[in-house]
Design a protein around this motif. Structure first.
Motif, PDB file in Angstrom:
ATOM      1  N   PHE A 121      19.285 -35.282  13.950  1.00 56.23           N
ATOM      2  CA  PHE A 121      19.344 -35.222  15.784  1.00 56.23           C
ATOM      3  C   PHE A 121      19.256 -36.559  16.483  1.00 56.23           C
ATOM      4  CE2 PHE A 121      15.699 -33.560  13.160  1.00 56.23           C
ATOM      5  CZ  PHE A 121      15.967 -32.560  13.338  1.00 56.23           C
ATOM      6  N   PHE A 122      19.544 -38.024  15.962  1.00 59.14           N
ATOM      7  CA  PHE A 122      19.595 -39.118  16.191  1.00 59.14           C
ATOM      8  C   PHE A 122      21.336 -39.352  16.508  1.00 59.14           C
ATOM      9  CE2 PHE A 122      15.375 -40.286  14.816  1.00 59.14           C
ATOM     10  CZ  PHE A 122      14.824 -40.466  16.082  1.00 59.14           C
ATOM     11  N   TRP A 123      22.204 -39.003  15.714  1.00 59.13           N
ATOM     12  CA  TRP A 123      23.535 -38.690  15.712  1.00 59.13           C
ATOM     13  C   TRP A 123      23.820 -37.948  16.879  1.00 59.13           C
ATOM     14  CZ3 TRP A 123      27.879 -40.938  13.577  1.00 59.13           C
ATOM     15  CH2 TRP A 123      28.764 -40.234  13.718  1.00 59.13           C
ATOM     16  N   PHE A 124      23.748 -37.316  17.065  1.00 59.39           N
ATOM     17  CA  PHE A 124      24.004 -35.952  18.722  1.00 59.39           C
ATOM     18  C   PHE A 124      23.934 -36.977  19.404  1.00 59.39           C
ATOM     19  CE2 PHE A 124      23.178 -31.933  20.819  1.00 59.39           C
ATOM     20  CZ  PHE A 124      24.932 -32.459  20.867  1.00 59.39           C
ATOM     21  N   LEU A 125      22.605 -37.707  19.549  1.00 59.42           N
ATOM     22  CA  LEU A 125      21.686 -37.844  20.718  1.00 59.42           C
ATOM     23  C   LEU A 125      22.309 -39.765  21.121  1.00 59.42           C
ATOM     24  CD1 LEU A 125      19.046 -37.995  22.620  1.00 59.42           C
ATOM     25  CD2 LEU A 125      17.961 -39.158  21.661  1.00 59.42           C
ATOM     26  N   PHE A 160      27.318 -33.031  10.107  1.00 66.18           N
ATOM     27  CA  PHE A 160      27.028 -32.708  11.496  1.00 66.18           C
ATOM     28  C   PHE A 160      28.075 -31.878  11.898  1.00 66.18           C
ATOM     29  CE2 PHE A 160      26.564 -32.572  16.469  1.00 66.18           C
ATOM     30  CZ  PHE A 160      25.736 -32.828  16.068  1.00 66.18           C
ATOM     31  N   LEU A 161      29.182 -31.418  11.033  1.00 65.51           N
ATOM     32  CA  LEU A 161      30.120 -30.621  11.840  1.00 65.51           C
ATOM     33  C   LEU A 161      30.087 -29.396  10.757  1.00 65.51           C
ATOM     34  CD1 LEU A 161      33.405 -32.744  12.372  1.00 65.51           C
ATOM     35  CD2 LEU A 161      32.752 -31.305  14.074  1.00 65.51           C
ATOM     36  N   SER A 162      29.167 -29.618   9.441  1.00 68.14           N
ATOM     37  CA  SER A 162      29.015 -28.010   8.910  1.00 68.14           C
ATOM     38  C   SER A 162      28.875 -26.780   9.729  1.00 68.14           C
ATOM     39  CB  SER A 162      27.428 -28.230   8.313  1.00 68.14           C
ATOM     40  OG  SER A 162      26.507 -28.034   8.904  1.00 68.14           O
ATOM     41  N   PRO A 163      28.421 -26.505  10.919  1.00 65.25           N
ATOM     42  CA  PRO A 163      28.444 -25.485  11.511  1.00 65.25           C
ATOM     43  C   PRO A 163      29.722 -24.850  12.027  1.00 65.25           C
ATOM     44  CG  PRO A 163      27.215 -26.608  12.682  1.00 65.25           C
ATOM     45  CD  PRO A 163      27.553 -27.389  11.899  1.00 65.25           C
ATOM     46  N   TRP A 164      31.166 -26.019  11.854  1.00 68.06           N
ATOM     47  CA  TRP A 164      31.897 -25.311  12.247  1.00 68.06           C
ATOM     48  C   TRP A 164      33.103 -25.632  10.395  1.00 68.06           C
ATOM     49  CZ3 TRP A 164      29.667 -28.783  15.563  1.00 68.06           C
ATOM     50  CH2 TRP A 164      28.764 -27.993  16.824  1.00 68.06           C
ATOM     51  N   ILE A 165      32.659 -26.539   9.936  1.00 70.67           N
ATOM     52  CA  ILE A 165      33.223 -26.846   8.662  1.00 70.67           C
ATOM     53  C   ILE A 165      33.161 -26.552   7.687  1.00 70.67           C
ATOM     54  CG2 ILE A 165      35.053 -28.458   7.968  1.00 70.67           C
ATOM     55  CD1 ILE A 165      36.224 -29.440  10.746  1.00 70.67           C
TER      56      ILE A 165
END
Length: 356
Positions: free
Chosen positions: A27-31, A125-130
Motif C-alpha cells: 500500500f505504502f509502496w504504491f502510494l 509488487f510486480l507479481s500480477p505481471w511477473i
C-alpha cells in the motif's frame, strides 16, 4: 472499488496488486510512487526515495493515531525505531519527515532500517505481471517490461531505482486521485481487520492539514453559561465564563477523530497542555462530565433553545430531550456504557491515563 478502464492497458492486473496482502508494504509502496511521480514527473525514481516516503506516509497513523499494522509487519517497527533515532515530532508533516530522513539517509543505523523495505516489496509488487521466482529473475524480466508491467527494476550496488513504464505513466497521472483513493480504501480495509474495535480508521491514515475550529461548540457552551448557573472546570474546579475557556476532547481527538458535543467539555486554559492526548482518569472525571453534560442540556432545552448541534447527542441512542429527562443515575449509566469501552480500547492502544 474498481479502477478506471483503459483501451491500451490491462488495468485488472493493477487492480490485483493488493490481493493476498499480509502486510502494509505494498500500500505504502504504491502510494509513494504515485506521490513522487506527480511531484517530479520523472519516470526514473530512486528506491531510497520511495522507502523514505513510505516511512513518511506511515508516520502519522503509527505515532499519532497508534494504529496496529499487525504482528508480521516490519514497517511499524521501522517507523518506531526511526522516530527514536531521529526524534522527528510525531505530528510532523509528511514533507518535513521526508526532508529530515533524506538529510540522514547515509547514517548507517538509519540506512539499515530503510534497507529492510528494499528487500521484498519492489519485486513482489510486480507479481500480477511477473510471477516471482527470484530477485534477479524479476529484475531481468521487468527490464523487458514483461506483460507490460508497471515498472522495471535496476540495481547496481547502492544505485537502486525503478523506471516507470511509459505506457502507464499518463494513466497514473491522469487518474492520480482515484488511484490514491483506491490505495487508501484497500489500506483502511486491511487495517480495520487488525484494529477491529478502533473507530474511524479511514480518518486516521492521513495527517489533517487543519482541525475544525469548534465555533458551533463554543457558541453552545457560551449559551449554557449565559443561561444557567456558574460552570466549573471538571478538572480544576475553576469557575468558567463565556469566551474565557478552552474546549477539551474528554477522550482524545487522536483516538475518536470527531468533535461531537458529548465528548467536549469546557475547561480551564491550563488543561490542554497538561492533559494533551492522555485519557482522564474515568472514576474521577466521568461522573463530573456526565453531570455537566446533562445540566447543560436541561438549561438549553428549558430556555426553549434548540441549536442544530444538539443532534450530536442522537448518536448516543437518545434524543436530547430524553437525555435531559433521565435521572442523574440513568444519564451516568449512558455515559459509562459509551466511555468505558472507548477508554479500555484506547488504553490497549497505548494511550496514557492522566489526573490533574
Amino acid at each position: 472499488m474498481s479502477l478506471p478502464q483503459s483501451d491500451t492497458l490491462k488495468t485488472e492486473k493493477l487492480g490485483k496488486v493488493f490481493t493476498h496482502t499480509t502486510a502494509t508494504y505494498k500500500f505504502f509502496w504504491f502510494l509513494s510512487i504515485l506521490q513522487i511521480l506527480v511531484k517530479r514527473n520523472n519516470l526514473r525514481i530512486s528506491v531510497w526515495d520511495i522507502v523514505i516516503r513510505m516511512v513518511a506516509n506511515a508516520w502519522y497513523p503509527i505515532h499519532y493515531f497508534r494504529l496496529s499494522f499487525g504482528k508480521s509487519d516490519s514497517l511499524f517497527d521501522i517507523v518506531t525505531i526511526l522516530h527514536k533515532i531521529t526524534q522527528i515530532p510525531i505530528d510532523a508533516n509528511k514533507e518535513t519527515i521526508v526532508g529530515m530522513l533524506k538529510e540522514r539517509v547515509n547514517d548507517k543505523v538509519i540506512r539499515d532500517q530503510l534497507e529492510i523495505l528494499t528487500l521484498n516489496v519492489p519485486y513482489r509488487f510486480l507479481s500480477p505481471w511477473i510471477r516471482y521466482t527470484s530477485d534477479n529473475d524479476t529484475i531481468a524480466r521487468s527490464q523487458k517490461f514483461e506483460n507490460n508491467c508497471l515498472y522495471s527494476l535496476h540495481k547496481k550496488e547502492d544505485d537502486f531505482y525503478i523506471v516507470l513504464n511509459e505506457a502507464w505513466s499518463s494513466y497514473l497521472q491522469k487518474h492520480y486521485n482515484i488511484l490514491v483513493d483506491f490505495t487508501y480504501w484497500n489500506l483502511a480495509t486491511f487495517l480495520q481487520a487488525r484494529n477491529p474495535n478502533v473507530p474511524a480508521i479511514p480518518s486516521k491514515l492521513i495527517r489533517p492539514e487543519t482541525r475544525n475550529p469548534l465555533t458551533k461548540q463554543h457558541e453552545y457552551w457560551d449559551m449554557v453559561m449565559e443561561l444557567g448557573e456558574p460552570i466549573h472546570c471538571i478538572y480544576t474546579d475553576i469557575e468558567l465564563h463565556p469566551k474565557a475557556y478552552v474546549l477539551d476532547h474528554f477522550v482524545p481527538w487522536s483516538f475518536l477523530t470527531h468533535d461531537l458535543l458529548w465528548n467536549l467539555v469546557p475547561s480551564d486554559s491550563s488543561i490542554n497542555s497538561s492533559k494533551n492526548d492522555r485519557l482522564p482518569q474515568m472514576d474521577i472525571y466521568l461522573p463530573k462530565l456526565a453531570d455537566l453534560q446533562q445540566r447543560s442540556l436541561k438549561v438549553v432545552l428549558k430556555a426553549g433553545a434548540a441549536p442544530k448541534i444538539l443532534e450530536d447527542y442522537i448518536s448516543l441512542g437518545y434524543t436530547p430531550q430524553q437525555l435531559a429527562d433521565m435521572s442523574k443515575g440513568a444519564f451516568r449509566t449512558v455515559f459509562e456504557k459509551v466511555f468505558n469501552p472507548l477508554n479500555q480500547i484506547a488504553l490497549n492502544m497505548g494511550f496514557e491515563t492522566w489526573k490533574y
